[in-house]
Design an enzyme around this catalytic site. Structure first.
Site, PDB file in Angstrom:
ATOM      1  N   PHE A 221       0.857  -1.187   0.000  1.00  0.00           N
ATOM      2  CA  PHE A 221       0.000   0.000   0.000  1.00  0.00           C
ATOM      3  C   PHE A 221       0.897   1.243   0.000  1.00  0.00           C
ATOM      4  O   PHE A 221       2.030   1.202   0.454  1.00  0.00           O
ATOM      5  CB  PHE A 221      -0.909  -0.040   1.242  1.00  0.00           C
ATOM      6  CG  PHE A 221      -1.842   1.125   1.328  1.00  0.00           C
ATOM      7  CD1 PHE A 221      -2.862   1.279   0.401  1.00  0.00           C
ATOM      8  CD2 PHE A 221      -1.700   2.086   2.321  1.00  0.00           C
ATOM      9  CE1 PHE A 221      -3.724   2.366   0.470  1.00  0.00           C
ATOM     10  CE2 PHE A 221      -2.562   3.176   2.389  1.00  0.00           C
ATOM     11  CZ  PHE A 221      -3.567   3.320   1.468  1.00  0.00           C
TER      12      PHE A 221
ATOM     13  N   ASN B  62       1.585   3.845   1.691  1.00  0.00           N
ATOM     14  CA  ASN B  62       2.412   4.346   2.791  1.00  0.00           C
ATOM     15  C   ASN B  62       3.294   3.290   3.443  1.00  0.00           C
ATOM     16  O   ASN B  62       3.884   3.534   4.488  1.00  0.00           O
ATOM     17  CB  ASN B  62       1.534   5.037   3.842  1.00  0.00           C
ATOM     18  CG  ASN B  62       0.601   4.070   4.546  1.00  0.00           C
ATOM     19  OD1 ASN B  62       0.699   2.866   4.370  1.00  0.00           O
ATOM     20  ND2 ASN B  62      -0.305   4.597   5.341  1.00  0.00           N
ATOM     21  N   LYS B  63       3.447   2.140   2.812  1.00  0.00           N
ATOM     22  CA  LYS B  63       4.292   1.082   3.380  1.00  0.00           C
ATOM     23  C   LYS B  63       5.739   1.265   2.912  1.00  0.00           C
ATOM     24  O   LYS B  63       6.034   2.138   2.106  1.00  0.00           O
ATOM     25  CB  LYS B  63       3.762  -0.298   2.975  1.00  0.00           C
ATOM     26  CG  LYS B  63       2.334  -0.566   3.458  1.00  0.00           C
ATOM     27  CD  LYS B  63       2.262  -0.847   4.958  1.00  0.00           C
ATOM     28  CE  LYS B  63       0.924  -0.614   5.593  1.00  0.00           C
ATOM     29  NZ  LYS B  63      -0.183  -1.457   5.258  1.00  0.00           N
ATOM     30  N   ASN B  64       6.648   0.426   3.402  1.00  0.00           N
ATOM     31  CA  ASN B  64       8.068   0.578   3.036  1.00  0.00           C
ATOM     32  C   ASN B  64       8.290   0.410   1.536  1.00  0.00           C
ATOM     33  O   ASN B  64       9.168   1.037   0.959  1.00  0.00           O
ATOM     34  CB  ASN B  64       8.938  -0.434   3.775  1.00  0.00           C
ATOM     35  CG  ASN B  64       8.986  -0.201   5.279  1.00  0.00           C
ATOM     36  OD1 ASN B  64       8.205  -0.787   6.016  1.00  0.00           O
ATOM     37  ND2 ASN B  64       9.854   0.669   5.721  1.00  0.00           N
TER      38      ASN B  64
END
Ligand code: PLP
Length: 399
Positions: free
Chosen positions: A197, A199-201
Site C-alpha cells: 500500500f 504508505n508502506k516501506n
C-alpha cells in the site's frame, strides 16, 4: 510535468491542510515513472513478466522458496487462512493492536478471533505468555503482526504452535527485510504476508505478496488468486495450449505488471531507504532520551529492522491528554497518527470477549511521529522540540 510537481495524496482521506512535516512521504523519483512507461509500452500490463520478476526478486531478497504477488495484503491474509482450510468454529489467535485487515481476513473464512494482548508499552507485539493461555483445542492458527517492523517474540510463539500443531501466519506488512535472529520476517511461520500500500516501506499504490516455503500451499495460492484456474493467460500466451481447467472456487486477487514494475524499483531502493530510516530513528532516540514521561517502544532493539513507523507511548496519561498533544503538534504543522485503535473495540468485534489492558492503554496513549527515508535530521529535531514543548505545556496545565 516534472515528477516533483506532482502532488501525491496518500491514503483514503484527503488532508484538509498541508503539513510542514508529513507522517510519510513516498520515496519516488523518475525511476518509477520510467518503469511504468516501459511497462505500458510493452503492452503487457496485467499479470505477466514484471510480476514474475518481482516475485523472483522478492523471494530471493527474503530467502523464501515462493513469493506470490497479489492485489493487496488483505487478500494475501485471506488466502493464507483459506489454504489452511480454516473454517467456522475454528479459532485463530490474533493481536488487537493491528490494522483491521489482520482480523477481518480470518473472519472471511468464518473463524473466531481470539484476541491476544501486547507484551508491554515498550514491546507492542503479542505477549507469548498471554498467548499460551488462549490456546484451546479449537485453535487452528496464530496470526502475528510485527509492529512497525519490530519482530514478535517468535521463539516462544513458534514453540507453543509447534507443540500443539498450530499454523503460524505472519502479517509482515510493516517488515520487509526486517530480521529476527538472522531470519527475515515473513519466513519464520508457515506463511508470510506483505503489503505494498502507498504508505508502506515498498509502495505500489495497492499490492501484496504471500511468501511460503511450502510447495503445496504456493501452488494452491497461485491457482486461487486467478479463479482457481490451472494456468494464467500470460502462460497460455507463451505456450501452445489455450486450455485450462478450474480446480476449485477461486478469486481474482492478481497483481498487475504496472504495479509489479513499481515494486521492482521500490525493492531495489529498499536497503538504502531502511538505512536512512535507521539513522533517523537514532536521531529521534537521542533527542527523546531525556523525556521521562514517554516510553519509546523497542528502545533497545538492536537487530536490523524496517522502521516502518516511529511510535511513542505517553506514560501515566489518558486519551484526552494524548489528543491534546497531537493537536499541539498539528498546529506546528506536524502530522501524527495512531497505531492502532484496538480492533476488539470496533463495533463488529465487540461480541468477542477480550481482556487486553495493555492494548487498550496503548490505543489511547500512543502517538506515531513522522518517519520516512527522505526526512531530514532538522525535521526530526523540529518534531522532538515540538513534542517537548507540548509535553511541558501539558504538565503545566495539569498541575
Ligand atoms: C497495511 C496493512 C494491512 C493491509 O494491507 P493492504 O495491502 O492495504 O491490504 C494489513 N495488516 C497490517 C498490519 C497493515 O499495516
Amino acid at each position: 510535468m516534472a515528477f516533483s510537481q506532482i502532488r501525491i495524496v496518500i491514503g483514503i482521506a484527503t488532508p484538509d491542510m498541508e503539513y510542514k512535516i508529513p507522517l510519510f512521504d513516498l520515496n519516488y523519483d523518475e525511476t518509477e515513472e520510467r518503469a511504468v512507461i516501459e511497462t505500458l509500452r510493452s503492452k503487457w500490463i496485467s499479470t505477466g513478466p514484471k510480476t514474475t520478476e518481482f516475485e523472483a526478486t522478492f523471494a530471493k531478497a527474503l530467502g523464501a522458496r515462493h513469493a506470490i504477488a497479489l492485489a493487496n495484503c488483505t487478500v494475501a491474509l485471506h488466502l493464507a487462512f483459506h489454504t489452511l482450510n480454516i473454517q467456522p468454529g475454528d479459532e485463530v489467535i490474533c493481536p488487537s493492536l493491528t490494522f483491521i485487515a489482520t482480523v477481518n481476513a480470518l473472519r472471511y473464512v468464518g473463524a473466531t478471533p481470539v484476541f491476544c494482548d501486547v507484551t508491554s508499552t515498550s514491546d507492542l507485539t503479542m505477549d507469548p505468555v498471554h498467548l499460551q493461555s488462549l490456546v484451546s483445542n479449537k485453535t487452528r492458527a496464530i496470526v502475528v503482526m510485527h509492529y512497525g517492523g519490530f519482530p514478535c517474540n517468535m521463539a516462544p510463539i513458534m514453540d507453543v504452535a509447534g507443540r500443539k500443531n498450530i499454523a503460524v501466519i505472519e502479517d509482515a506488512s510493516h517488515g520487509p527485510l526486517s530480521e529476527y535472529h538472522g531470519k527475515k520476517l515473513g519466513t519464520i511461520g508457515l506463511i508470510g504476508c506483505f503489503s505494498f500500500f502507498s504508505n508502506k516501506n515498498i509502495s505500489t499504490g495497492e499490492g501484496g505478496m504471500l511468501v511460503t516455503d511450502d510447495d503445496a500451499i504456493a501452488a494452491r495460492v497461485r491457482s486461487l488468486r486467478s479463479h482457481g484456474m490451472t494456468t494464467l493467460s500470460y502462460e497460455r500466451s507463451k505456450g501452445h495450449t489455450t486450455e485450462y481447467d478450474v480446480l476449485e472456487l477461486g478469486f481474482n486477487y492478481r497483481m498487475d505488471d504496472i504495479r509489479a514494475a513499481l515494486g521492482l524499483v521500490q525493492l531495489a531502493k529498499l536497503q538504502p531507504d531502511l538505512k536512512a530510516r535507521a539513522s533517523l530513528r537514532h536521531r529521534y532516540l537521542s533527542g527523546l532520551s531525556e523525556i521521562d514521561d514517554i516510553v519509546v517502544p523497542f528502545n533497545y532493539h538492536e537487530e536490523f529492522v524496517s522502521n516502518y513507523i516511529f511510535p511513542i507511548v505517553l506514560r501515566d496519561s489518558n486519551v484526552h491528554r494524548r489528543d491534546t498533544i497531537r493537536q499541539a503538534l498539528k498546529e506546528r504543522g506536524i502530522q501524527t497518527s495512531v497505531h492502532y485503535p484496538p480492533v476488539h473495540r470496533f463495533h463488529i468485534y465487540r461480541q468477542y470477549q477480550a481482556t487486553l489492558p495493555t492494548t487498550e492503554y496503548v490505543g489511547e496513549n500512543e502517538i506515531t511521529l513522522p518517519l520516512f527515508s527522505r526526512m531530514t535530521v532538522d525535521q526530526v529535531d523540529l518534531v522532538v522540540q515540538a513534542l517537548k514543548d507540548a509535553l511541558a505545556w501539558a504538565r503545566r496545565s495539569s498541575s
